[in-house]
Each structure stands twice: as C-alpha cells, then as structure tokens.
Design a protein around this motif. Sequence first.
Motif, short mmCIF file in Angstrom:
data_model
loop_
_atom_site.label_atom_id
_atom_site.label_comp_id
_atom_site.label_asym_id
_atom_site.label_seq_id
_atom_site.Cartn_x
_atom_site.Cartn_y
_atom_site.Cartn_z
N THR A 1 0.80 -1.22 0.00
CA THR A 1 0.00 0.00 0.00
C THR A 1 0.84 1.27 0.00
O THR A 1 0.46 2.25 -0.62
CB THR A 1 -0.96 0.05 1.21
N GLY A 2 1.96 1.26 0.71
CA GLY A 2 2.78 2.47 0.78
C GLY A 2 2.23 3.51 1.73
O GLY A 2 2.65 4.67 1.71
N PHE A 3 1.31 3.12 2.60
CA PHE A 3 0.73 4.06 3.57
C PHE A 3 1.77 4.49 4.60
O PHE A 3 1.80 5.64 5.01
CB PHE A 3 -0.47 3.40 4.26
N ALA A 4 2.62 3.55 5.02
CA ALA A 4 3.67 3.83 6.01
C ALA A 4 4.81 2.85 5.78
O ALA A 4 4.73 1.97 4.93
CB ALA A 4 3.10 3.68 7.42
N GLU A 5 5.87 2.98 6.56
CA GLU A 5 7.02 2.08 6.44
C GLU A 5 6.60 0.66 6.79
O GLU A 5 5.68 0.44 7.58
CB GLU A 5 8.13 2.53 7.39
N GLU A 6 7.33 -0.29 6.20
CA GLU A 6 7.07 -1.70 6.48
C GLU A 6 7.14 -1.93 7.99
O GLU A 6 8.04 -1.44 8.66
CB GLU A 6 8.10 -2.57 5.77
N GLY A 7 6.18 -2.66 8.51
CA GLY A 7 6.11 -2.90 9.94
C GLY A 7 5.21 -1.91 10.67
O GLY A 7 4.79 -2.16 11.79
N SER A 8 4.93 -0.79 10.04
CA SER A 8 4.06 0.23 10.64
C SER A 8 2.85 0.55 9.76
O SER A 8 2.07 1.43 10.08
CB SER A 8 4.84 1.53 10.85
N ASP A 9 2.70 -0.18 8.66
CA ASP A 9 1.67 0.12 7.68
C ASP A 9 0.35 -0.57 8.06
O ASP A 9 0.13 -1.75 7.77
CB ASP A 9 2.13 -0.33 6.30
N ILE A 10 -0.53 0.19 8.71
CA ILE A 10 -1.79 -0.39 9.18
C ILE A 10 -2.74 -0.75 8.04
O ILE A 10 -3.54 -1.67 8.17
CB ILE A 10 -2.50 0.53 10.20
N VAL A 11 -2.63 -0.05 6.93
CA VAL A 11 -3.50 -0.34 5.78
C VAL A 11 -3.08 -1.67 5.16
O VAL A 11 -3.92 -2.55 4.91
CB VAL A 11 -3.49 0.80 4.75
N CYS A 12 -1.80 -1.84 4.95
CA CYS A 12 -1.28 -3.10 4.40
C CYS A 12 -1.60 -4.27 5.35
O CYS A 12 -2.02 -5.33 4.91
CB CYS A 12 0.22 -2.99 4.17
N ALA A 13 -1.43 -4.04 6.64
CA ALA A 13 -1.71 -5.08 7.62
C ALA A 13 -3.20 -5.46 7.61
O ALA A 13 -3.55 -6.64 7.72
CB ALA A 13 -1.29 -4.63 9.01
N SER A 14 -4.06 -4.47 7.45
CA SER A 14 -5.51 -4.74 7.40
C SER A 14 -5.87 -5.58 6.19
O SER A 14 -6.63 -6.55 6.29
CB SER A 14 -6.29 -3.43 7.36
N VAL A 15 -5.34 -5.23 5.04
CA VAL A 15 -5.61 -5.97 3.81
C VAL A 15 -5.06 -7.39 3.92
O VAL A 15 -5.76 -8.37 3.63
CB VAL A 15 -5.03 -5.24 2.58
N SER A 16 -3.82 -7.52 4.36
CA SER A 16 -3.18 -8.83 4.47
C SER A 16 -3.90 -9.73 5.46
O SER A 16 -4.15 -10.91 5.19
CB SER A 16 -1.71 -8.68 4.89
N SER A 17 -4.23 -9.19 6.62
CA SER A 17 -4.91 -9.97 7.64
C SER A 17 -6.26 -10.49 7.14
O SER A 17 -6.60 -11.66 7.33
CB SER A 17 -5.09 -9.12 8.89
N ALA A 18 -7.01 -9.62 6.49
CA ALA A 18 -8.32 -10.03 5.97
C ALA A 18 -8.17 -11.09 4.88
O ALA A 18 -8.95 -12.04 4.81
CB ALA A 18 -9.07 -8.82 5.43
N ALA A 19 -7.16 -10.95 4.03
CA ALA A 19 -6.94 -11.92 2.96
C ALA A 19 -6.55 -13.29 3.52
O ALA A 19 -7.07 -14.33 3.08
CB ALA A 19 -5.86 -11.42 2.00
N TYR A 20 -5.65 -13.30 4.51
CA TYR A 20 -5.25 -14.58 5.11
C TYR A 20 -6.41 -15.21 5.87
O TYR A 20 -6.59 -16.44 5.84
CB TYR A 20 -4.03 -14.39 6.02
N MET A 21 -7.21 -14.41 6.58
CA MET A 21 -8.36 -14.96 7.28
C MET A 21 -9.33 -15.59 6.27
O MET A 21 -9.85 -16.68 6.50
CB MET A 21 -9.09 -13.89 8.09
N THR A 22 -9.55 -14.92 5.15
CA THR A 22 -10.44 -15.44 4.11
C THR A 22 -9.90 -16.75 3.55
O THR A 22 -10.63 -17.75 3.46
CB THR A 22 -10.62 -14.40 3.00
N ALA A 23 -8.64 -16.76 3.17
CA ALA A 23 -8.03 -17.97 2.60
C ALA A 23 -8.05 -19.12 3.61
O ALA A 23 -8.40 -20.26 3.26
CB ALA A 23 -6.61 -17.68 2.15
N ASN A 24 -7.70 -18.84 4.86
CA ASN A 24 -7.67 -19.90 5.88
C ASN A 24 -9.06 -20.41 6.20
O ASN A 24 -9.24 -21.61 6.43
CB ASN A 24 -6.98 -19.39 7.15
N THR A 25 -10.05 -19.55 6.21
CA THR A 25 -11.42 -20.00 6.45
C THR A 25 -11.90 -20.90 5.32
O THR A 25 -12.52 -21.94 5.55
CB THR A 25 -12.37 -18.80 6.62
#
Length: 104
Positions: free
Chosen positions: A22-46
């Motif tokens: 996303t480029g919202f913030a530095e890697e490790g601090s990017d809450i937008v990227c973390a939100s997208v990734s977390s939702a995608a992994y939850m979807t795939a794992n479910t």
Amino acid sequence: MTEVIFFTEGDLITGFSLSGHTGFAEEGSDIVCASVSSAAYMTANTITDVLCLNAKIEVDDGYMYLMLNSKDSLEAQTILKGFRNHITQLCSEYGKYIKVIIRR
C-alpha cells in the motif's frame, strides 16, 4: 498501491488476487497493508481450513492469489462477499493506497 482483483462468474465471486504494497507507512508500521493482508489470510484460511474447500492458492511477498472452482465458490460466497465488503470499505477510506477491480 495494493491492487485487489475479485474474479466473478455472474453473481458468484470465484476468487481474488492481491498485489503490491500500500505504501501508507514504512514496512512494519503500515496499518492499511496489515488490514488488507490480515483479511486476505483470514479469508483464505477459512475457505481451506474451516470450510475444507479446495482452492488454488499462491502467495509471495506482496502477492496472494486464490481461485475456486464454481461448485466450491458457491459454498464460499459468504466469506468471499464479506472479504469484498471489507476491502471495499478500506478502499473508501484509503483509496489512495488500495484499488479494487471486479473482473468478470
């Protein structure tokens, strides 16, 4: 920017792909990227671990692809539509960092 593509057949979502950071913030601090990734992994794992459906999944740095056959995608509609709604909401708030595409 993260590009999220939802693959559809008629009204069914058959899969999705995510690419880019996303480029919202530095890697490790990017809450937008973390939100997208977390939702995608939850979807795939479910889909794979809870619903026990067969999905073609590819994952790499800044990339995820998930595709279901038509029969299995029917069973996964609730989670896929929830994921689409979540990503669409994130896009409405962080549109500079997320692009949503519906591919028919």
